[in-house]
Design an enzyme around this catalytic site. Structure first.
Site, PDB file in Angstrom:
ATOM      1  N   ASP A   1      -9.129  -9.496   8.563  1.00  0.00           N
ATOM      2  CA  ASP A   1      -8.323  -8.779   7.576  1.00  0.00           C
ATOM      3  C   ASP A   1      -9.034  -8.677   6.229  1.00  0.00           C
ATOM      4  O   ASP A   1     -10.090  -9.283   6.009  1.00  0.00           O
ATOM      5  CB  ASP A   1      -6.974  -9.490   7.385  1.00  0.00           C
ATOM      6  CG  ASP A   1      -6.063  -9.344   8.598  1.00  0.00           C
ATOM      7  OD1 ASP A   1      -6.231  -8.368   9.347  1.00  0.00           O
ATOM      8  OD2 ASP A   1      -5.196 -10.217   8.789  1.00  0.00           O
TER       9      ASP A   1
ATOM     10  N   LYS B   1      -6.019  -3.209   5.813  1.00  0.00           N
ATOM     11  CA  LYS B   1      -5.537  -1.907   5.343  1.00  0.00           C
ATOM     12  C   LYS B   1      -6.257  -1.447   4.075  1.00  0.00           C
ATOM     13  O   LYS B   1      -6.391  -0.264   3.812  1.00  0.00           O
ATOM     14  CB  LYS B   1      -4.028  -1.968   5.107  1.00  0.00           C
ATOM     15  CG  LYS B   1      -3.237  -2.160   6.406  1.00  0.00           C
ATOM     16  CD  LYS B   1      -1.753  -2.262   6.146  1.00  0.00           C
ATOM     17  CE  LYS B   1      -0.971  -2.277   7.446  1.00  0.00           C
ATOM     18  NZ  LYS B   1      -1.335  -3.389   8.325  1.00  0.00           N
TER      19      LYS B   1
ATOM     20  N   MET C   1       3.155 -11.929  -2.150  1.00  0.00           N
ATOM     21  CA  MET C   1       3.163 -10.466  -2.031  1.00  0.00           C
ATOM     22  C   MET C   1       4.272  -9.838  -2.866  1.00  0.00           C
ATOM     23  O   MET C   1       4.979  -8.934  -2.411  1.00  0.00           O
ATOM     24  CB  MET C   1       3.305 -10.052  -0.558  1.00  0.00           C
ATOM     25  CG  MET C   1       2.204 -10.596   0.332  1.00  0.00           C
ATOM     26  SD  MET C   1       2.463 -10.305   2.100  1.00  0.00           S
ATOM     27  CE  MET C   1       3.791 -11.474   2.460  1.00  0.00           C
TER      28      MET C   1
END
Length: 515
Positions: free
Chosen positions: A37, A59, A173
Site C-alpha cells: 500500500d 490509491k 483518517m
C-alpha cells in the site's frame, strides 16, 4: 498437481522501518510477490528478494486506482500460481486496514494464509510525538475511532455521547472531517479547552505535531494547512508532550541529508544519521566493481611470498584482495611473514576479522599517516604491495619509493558512475529549491561523479551545507572553489562525520531543539 501458494498478511508498522516485526521481516525475505500500500515505507521492499515481483496497490499516486475487489483477485491469482505472497499493509492489518476482509476472501477460496500483526499507529505515532495514550494520573480509558464515517450522516454508528466522556480519544483518517467530529464531541459535552494534537507523517523524520485545543481546531487546520496522513489525539495526555517529547528533539530532526556513498556502503552512514533524527536520502554517485582485468592482482598474489609488506588503503581493497586470493585457491597461510599496514580503523577491522594481525594503523587516516609511520622503520629495498582502486592518489607509492622501498601497485577494483541513475532529476530539483540541508562526500570521486551525474556546475552545491570525511576530500572541493562547512578534524571515519554534522548544527547560531 500445482504447488499451493501462501499469503502472509503483514502489518508494516506506522512508517519507521525499524518498527517492522522480526516475523514480518522473515516473511518478506522469502516472498515471491509483494503487494503493498501507499503508506508502506519503500525501504521495506528492499528486504525482499531481488527477483520478487512488486505490485503497488495503493490509491495515492496510482493511475490504475485499484479497488479492494481487484486486490483480492491479485492475491488469489498469485497464490494459485504457487507463489508466496507478502501482503504489506500500513500499521496493523486488522486495525482499520481491511485485513479482515482480505482474510475472509482468501478463506472463501481455500487459500492458506497467516496474519502477521504490526505495530499500530494508534499507539506508535502518539509515542513518537511524546504523548502516551494512557497515564495513571490522567486517564483510565481510551477509545479509537475512524474519521471515515461522516459525522453529519443521518444515523451514525459512533456513540458520540459515550465518546465525549472518555478521557483519551485517538482518531485515525480524520483530518478532512475533523471539524465535524469535534463539533459532535463538543455538542455531547466535551469541553472546548480539551487539548488536541494532530501528528502528521508519524514516526518518520518529516513528522510534524500541531497542538492546541479542540475549540480552536478549525483555525489551526486552516493556518497550518494540515493534510493527511495524520493521527489525532484528544485529551489531557497531550500536555505530557512538553516533558517527554523525545523524537522531534533529536539533533538532526527535520534535516534532510544526502548520502552519496556507493549503495552497498551507504547503509552505515544512513543508519547513524537516521538515529540522530535526519531525513536521509541515498543517492549513490559511485559504484565499486571488479577491475577490467585481474592480471595485476593475480600476478601479485602468485608472487605473494616475495613481499615484505601489504598496505591496504580501504575496506574495498581488503575485500577484493582476499576474494581473489580465494579464487586462486590460496589462503592466509600464504601471507606468513608479511606485515600489514592499513589506512583507517575500519580497514584494519576488515583485516582483523579474517584472523590477521595488523602491524600499522596510523592515527592520521590518510596516505600521509602511513608514510609518517614508515619513517621509523627501515624499508630500504623492502617490497611493498598496495592493492587499490584504478584511480587513486600517488602520494603513498611516491613517498614510500623515496624511502627506498620497491612499491608494486595492483589494481584490485575500480570505481565508476552507477549505470542506474534513478532520482537524478528529482535530486537536482530539490537542491535548486534548497530542500536538502546537507550533502555528504566521502571521497573526491563522490564529488566528481556527483557533478557529472547532475550535468551542471558547482552552483548546485552552494544551496546546501557540504560535509566531507576528511582533508583530502576537503582539498578537492576547495580546488573547485567550494569551502566545505563540515570536516572531520581528528579521525576520518563515518562515525566522526556524523558527530561533526551534529556538532555543526548544535553550535549554529539560533539552534534550538524542536519542541
Amino acid at each position: 498437481m500445482n504447488k499451493q501458494g501462501f499469503v502472509y498478511l503483514i502489518g508494516a508498522g506506522p512508517g519507521d522501518p525499524g518498527l517492522l516485526t522480526i516475523k514480518g521481516k522473515e516473511c518478506l525475505e522469502k516472498a515471491d510477490v509483494l503487494v503493498y500500500d501507499y503508506l508502506v515505507n519503500p525501504s521495506l521492499l528492499q528486504l525482499a528478494k531481488k527477483e520478487a515481483e512488486r505490485i503497488y496497490v495503493g490509491k495515492k499516486n496510482n493511475p490504475k486506482r485499484i479497488s479492494q475487489e481487484e486486490i483480492n483477485k491479485i492475491l488469489i491469482k498469485k497464490a494459485r500460481e504457487g507463489k508466496i505472497i507478502a501482503r504489506l499493509k500500513g500499521g496493523d492489518p486488522f486495525i482499520f486496514g481491511r485485513g479482515g476482509e482480505e482474510a475472509e476472501e482468501l478463506s472463501r477460496h481455500g487459500i492458506p494464509f497467516e496474519i502477521i500483526p504490526g505495530v499500530s499507529s494508534i499507539s506508535a505515532v502518539p509515542a513518537y510525538a511524546g504523548i502516551p495514550i494512557t497515564h495513571r494520573s490522567l486517564t483510565s480509558s481510551f477509545a479509537v475511532i475512524t474519521g471515515h464515517e461522516y459525522p453529519e450522516k443521518e444515523k451514525s454508528s459512533i456513540p458520540w455521547e459515550a465518546l465525549s466522556k472518555i478521557e483519551t480519544l485517538v482518531l485515525l483518517m480524520g483530518v478532512r472531517r475533523l471539524e465535524g467530529i469535534i463539533k459532535k464531541l463538543i455538542e455531547h459535552g466535551k469541553p472546548p479547552d480539551t487539548p488536541i494534537a494532530v501528528i502528521t507523517w508519524g514516526t518518520l523524520p518529516k513528522q510534524k505535531t500541531f497542538t492546541g485545543t479542540i475549540g480552536e481546531i478549525g483555525l489551526m487546520l486552516r493556518e497550518e494547512s494540515i493534510k493527511p496522513p495524520a493521527v489525532i489525539v484528544i485529551g489531557n495526555v497531550v500536555n505530557l508532550r512538553n516533558a517527554i517529547n523525545w523524537f522531534e528533539t533529536k539533533p538532526l530532526f527535520g534535516k534532510r541529508i544526502l548520502v552519496t556513498r556507493a549503495k552497498k556502503q551507504a547503509g552505515i552512514l544512513s543508519k547513524l544519521l537516521s538515529e540522530e533524527g535526519a531525513d536521509v536520502i541515498e543517492f549513490p554517485t559511485i559504484e565499486i566493481t571488479p577491475p577490467e582485468s585481474w592480471s595485476e592482482l593475480d600476478r601479485a598474489i602468485e608472487e605473494i611470498g616475495n613481499y615484505d609488506w601489504i598496505v591496504f588503503t580501504s575496506v574495498n581493497g581488503v575485500l577484493f584482495f582476499f576474494e581473489r586470493l580465494k579464487a586462486l585457491k590460496r589462503d592466509i597461510r600464504d601471507l606468513k611473514g608479511i606485515k600489514i599496514a592499513t589506512i583507517g580503523e575500519q580497514t584494519a577491522k576488515a583485516v582483523r576479522e579474517l584472523g590477521i594481525h595488523v602491524d600499522i594503523v596510523p592515527e592520521d587516516f590518510r596516505a600521509e599517516g602511513i608514510v609518517e609511520s614508515f619513517k621509523g622503520i627501515n624499508i630500504e629495498g623492502k617490497k611493498i604491495l598496495i592493492p587499490r582502486a584504478k584511480e587513486a592518489r600517488e602520494t603513498l607509492p611516491a613517498e614510500l619509493s623515496k624511502m627506498g622501498a620497491k612499491v608494486y601497485i595492483a589494481q584490485a577494483y575500480q570505481t565508476r558512475i552507477p549505470q542506474s541513475l534513478e532520482f537524478a532529476e528529482k535530486i537536482n530539483s530539490m537542491l535548486l529549491e534548497k530542500k536538502i540541508d546537507v550533502i555528504t562526500f566521502t571521497s573526491p570521486s563522490t564529488v566528481r561523479n556527483f557533478l557529472s551525474i547532475l550535468g551542471n556546475d558547482k552552483l548546485t552545491l552552494l544551496n546546501s551545507k557540504i560535509a566531507c570525511i576528511g582533508p583530502v576530500t576537503a582539498e578537492y572541493l576547495r580546488g573547485l572553489g567550494i569551502e566545505p562547512h563540515i570536516i572531520c578534524r581528528k579521525r576520518y571515519t563515518i562515525e566522526e562525520l556524523v558527530k561533526e554534522i551534529v556538532s555543526y548544527f548544535r553550535d549554529s547560531p539560533g539552534y534550538q531543539k524542536n519542541v
